[in-house]
Motif scaffolding. Structure first.
Motif, PDB file in Angstrom:
ATOM      1  N   PRO A 150       0.846  -1.196   0.000  1.00 29.66           N
ATOM      2  CA  PRO A 150       0.000   0.000   0.000  1.00 29.66           C
ATOM      3  C   PRO A 150       0.880   1.244   0.000  1.00 29.66           C
TER       4      PRO A 150
ATOM      5  N   GLU B  37       0.679  -3.196  11.862  1.00 28.97           N
ATOM      6  CA  GLU B  37       0.826  -1.840  11.341  1.00 28.97           C
ATOM      7  C   GLU B  37      -0.347  -1.436  10.449  1.00 28.97           C
ATOM      8  N   GLU B  38      -0.784  -2.369   9.590  1.00 31.71           N
ATOM      9  CA  GLU B  38      -1.841  -2.028   8.626  1.00 31.71           C
ATOM     10  C   GLU B  38      -3.162  -1.709   9.326  1.00 31.71           C
TER      11      GLU B  38
ATOM     12  N   HIS C  44      -3.804   0.034  11.841  1.00 28.28           N
ATOM     13  CA  HIS C  44      -3.914   1.431  12.202  1.00 28.28           C
ATOM     14  C   HIS C  44      -4.583   2.216  11.075  1.00 28.28           C
ATOM     15  N   GLU C  45      -4.104   1.946   9.833  1.00 30.16           N
ATOM     16  CA  GLU C  45      -4.681   2.655   8.699  1.00 30.16           C
ATOM     17  C   GLU C  45      -6.043   2.117   8.335  1.00 30.16           C
TER      18      GLU C  45
END
Lengths: 406, 179
Positions: free
Chosen positions: A401, B44-45, B47-48
């Motif tokens: 991403p 981590e992902e 969070h987004e």
């Protein structure tokens, strides 16, 4: 995983043209610089020393960062390993490019002047260390140590590409542990010889680490710029993720602070001691127009990059962090200028056109050699012990991403 | 917004971190905003995927750091130049280079303290009671299960509708969280 196993030459075809362009600019610059050498040889050598220390800083800083990564590990270093390797392989060229300094040392270093020594008791005492043959022997030792470390790390890295034997990685770690020590010792003495002895009466025990921190910062900034460039085209556009830039930006921030810490500590110690022998170096740097450069360095080499790199948004956006990195490389030149030029122009700021042309010339030659070395090997170290762990999931998932895409 | 307060929300349980991230992204696309995800380790992902909102913590830390910086410098200036003007080594009373190390230390100290205290103030810890623990299986969130909880205060929340939506993502189980 095939695009990562091909050599960078095949995976990134535009590298060949880039190398040619850099070498052409370098050749043109060399012709102009040689003209400058005929017009004013002393000025040429001063500017050359500055440009040389910048390029050497990126080379040796990369070597040191590579060794630190061998010992510490981390995803930030896996994507940097090949640019680091290519930068260290420019070292043999840098060794050759030391020749003008060795040949012109009598114009650069006043302690080579026998008449001056005869009237200066301090220089007579220092003559045991500061004399021409020993200076040259020491330079030979520095380059021998650095080239040996570079040679073995790169040879083993190439072996690792063909053979996933974990013992190769162990071997590289062992060499890196000793190598870092060797690099640190050698650059300390080299900075004393090549820069500090420009003012032979003056000494600072902080000087070695100050130069070392500067080299780490130059290398970090250059490597970030390189990775941003690589991340904009296949195959790394699918690999280098926002989190990598975040990590690298944090490391660059740490180096900016380290440089400020060393520079200030040296000043604080000398200011507090207030001894006549030590303060001279700062007097003509702070009581003439050189003061402007000093204040400029505090603002533009420390404060501005520091504040910018505090921001998470800057660190995670490749197009912004590359600008900070480019800016840092520019102020690195100014910092080296501030270390070198005031010794020759004690009354005030004096900038020669060679101070601009020579960093560009040597920089272009260096970049040409760097691209040439980058082309010869795959762009990712697929048998790095951390490769699967750090990049495996990204490769499996396909494109990571990236905020710039959506 | 006038939802019965007896229900805190609906919680879906997943086996894999990747399915949790996918489910969270899906829920965010569907328009759910008042939700939280729970995992035994940081992802981590996630969070987004939750639609990372910027917290005010960086601002608090910056203000704390600046206060420490000014306070540390001011204290030294006051002590050495005004309150106790003692001549040391012939140096000026207001000798800024000597003040820098302590100014720096005070900046770090105040910034670190405001980071810890600001974090606690913003996230409400320590929190002796939280409704998610009313689901017995939630204890697994600190072991090997991944949870997504859509809260009842979300404007899009609807007990049947949200449950059906969560079921489409094939969780192990969807439980009602009592308020």
């Amino acid at each position: 995983m095939s695009p990562y196993r091909e050599t960078a030459d095949v995976a990134i075809p535009e590298l060949a043209g880039l190398q040619r362009r850099f070498l052409l600019i370098g050749a043109a610059g060399a012709v102009v610089s040689l003209l400058g050498a005929f017009l004013n040889l002393t000025q040429f050598l001063q500017s050359y020393l500055m440009a040389y220390m910048l390029c050497l800083g990126v080379t040796l800083g990369s070597l040191a960062l590579g060794m630190v990564h061998q010992l510490s590990g981390g995803a930030w270093g896996v994507v940097l390993r090949r640019p680091i390797g290519a930068a260290t392989r420019v070292l043999p060229v840098m060794t050759l490019l030391f020749l003008p300094i060795a040949l012109g040392m009598h114009r650069l270093y006043s302690w080579t002047n026998a008449d001056l020594i005869a009237h200066d008791e301090l220089l007579q005492h220092k003559h045991l260390y500061l004399n021409t043959p020993f200076f040259l022997v020491r330079a030979a030792i520095y380059f021998l140590v650095w080239n040996t470390i570079t040679y073995f790390l790169n040879a083993w890295s190439l072996e690792q590409d063909r053979n996933p034997d974990p013992r190769i990685a162990r071997r590289m770690q062992h060499l890196s542990a000793g190598g870092l020590l060797g690099y640190g010792l050698m650059i300390t003495f080299a900075s004393f010889d090549w820069l500090m002895s420009l003012e032979p009466h003056w000494f600072s025990t902080m000087y070695g680490v100050l130069i070392m921190g500067g080299q780490g910062l130059s290398a970090m900034a250059f490597l970030i710029a390189t990775v941003v460039w690589l991340s904009r085209r296949p195959p790394l556009d699918r690999i280098v993720a926002t989190s990598h830039f975040h990590d690298l930006g944090n490391l660059m921030l740490a180096f900016v602070m380290l440089w400020a810490y060393f520079s200030f500590s040296q000043y604080l110690i000398i200011w507090a001691g207030n001894l006549p022998l030590e303060i001279g170096w700062y007097l003509h740097r702070s009581h003439t127009s050189w003061r402007l450069v000093a204040v400029g360095l505090i603002v533009f080499h420390f404060a501005v990059p520091f504040v910018l790199l505090l921001s998470r948004a800057v660190k995670r956006e490749p197009s912004l962090i590359v600008k900070v990195a480019a800016w840092i490389l520019i102020v690195r030149v100014v910092d080296l200028f501030w270390l070198i030029a005031p010794e020759f122009h004690q009354t005030g700021i004096s900038v020669s056109w060679l101070d601009v042309v020579l960093p560009l010339t040597l920089g272009s030659i260096w970049l040409g050699c760097f691209v040439w070395q980058l082309r010869g090997r795959p762009i990712l170290p697929v048998h790095d012990p951390e490769f699967e762990e750090t990049l495996g999931p990204i490769i499996e998932r396909g494109a990571p991403p990236r905020p710039s895409h959506g | 917004m006038a939802k019965p307060s007896a229900i805190y929300g609906l919680m879906a349980e997943f086996d894999e971190p990747t399915t949790l991230v996918a489910a969270t992204q899906h829920a965010h696309r569907e328009g759910y905003r008042c939700m939280d995800a729970y995992s035994p380790f940081p992802i981590e992902e996630l969070h987004e995927a939750l639609g990372a909102h910027h917290t005010r913590l960086p601002l608090i830390v910056l203000i704390g750091g600046l206060c420490g910086c000014i306070g540390g410098y001011g204290l030294q200036d006051w002590a050495s130049a005004m309150a106790y003007p003692i001549n040391v080594g012939g140096k000026p009373l207001h000798s800024w280079p000597a003040f820098i190390p302590i100014t720096f230390e005070c900046t770090i100290l105040a910034a670190a303290l405001s980071a810890v205290l600001g974090m606690l103030a913003l996230n409400g810890l320590p929190m002796p009671y939280h409704p998610v623990f009313n689901v017995p299986r939630f204890a697994l969130a600190s072991r090997n299960r991944f949870f997504l909880c859509i809260e009842a205060r979300d404007p899009k929340f609807d007990v049947e509708g949200t449950r059906r939506f969560l079921e489409t993502m094939h969780p192990r189980e969807v439980s009602t969280v009592a308020g």
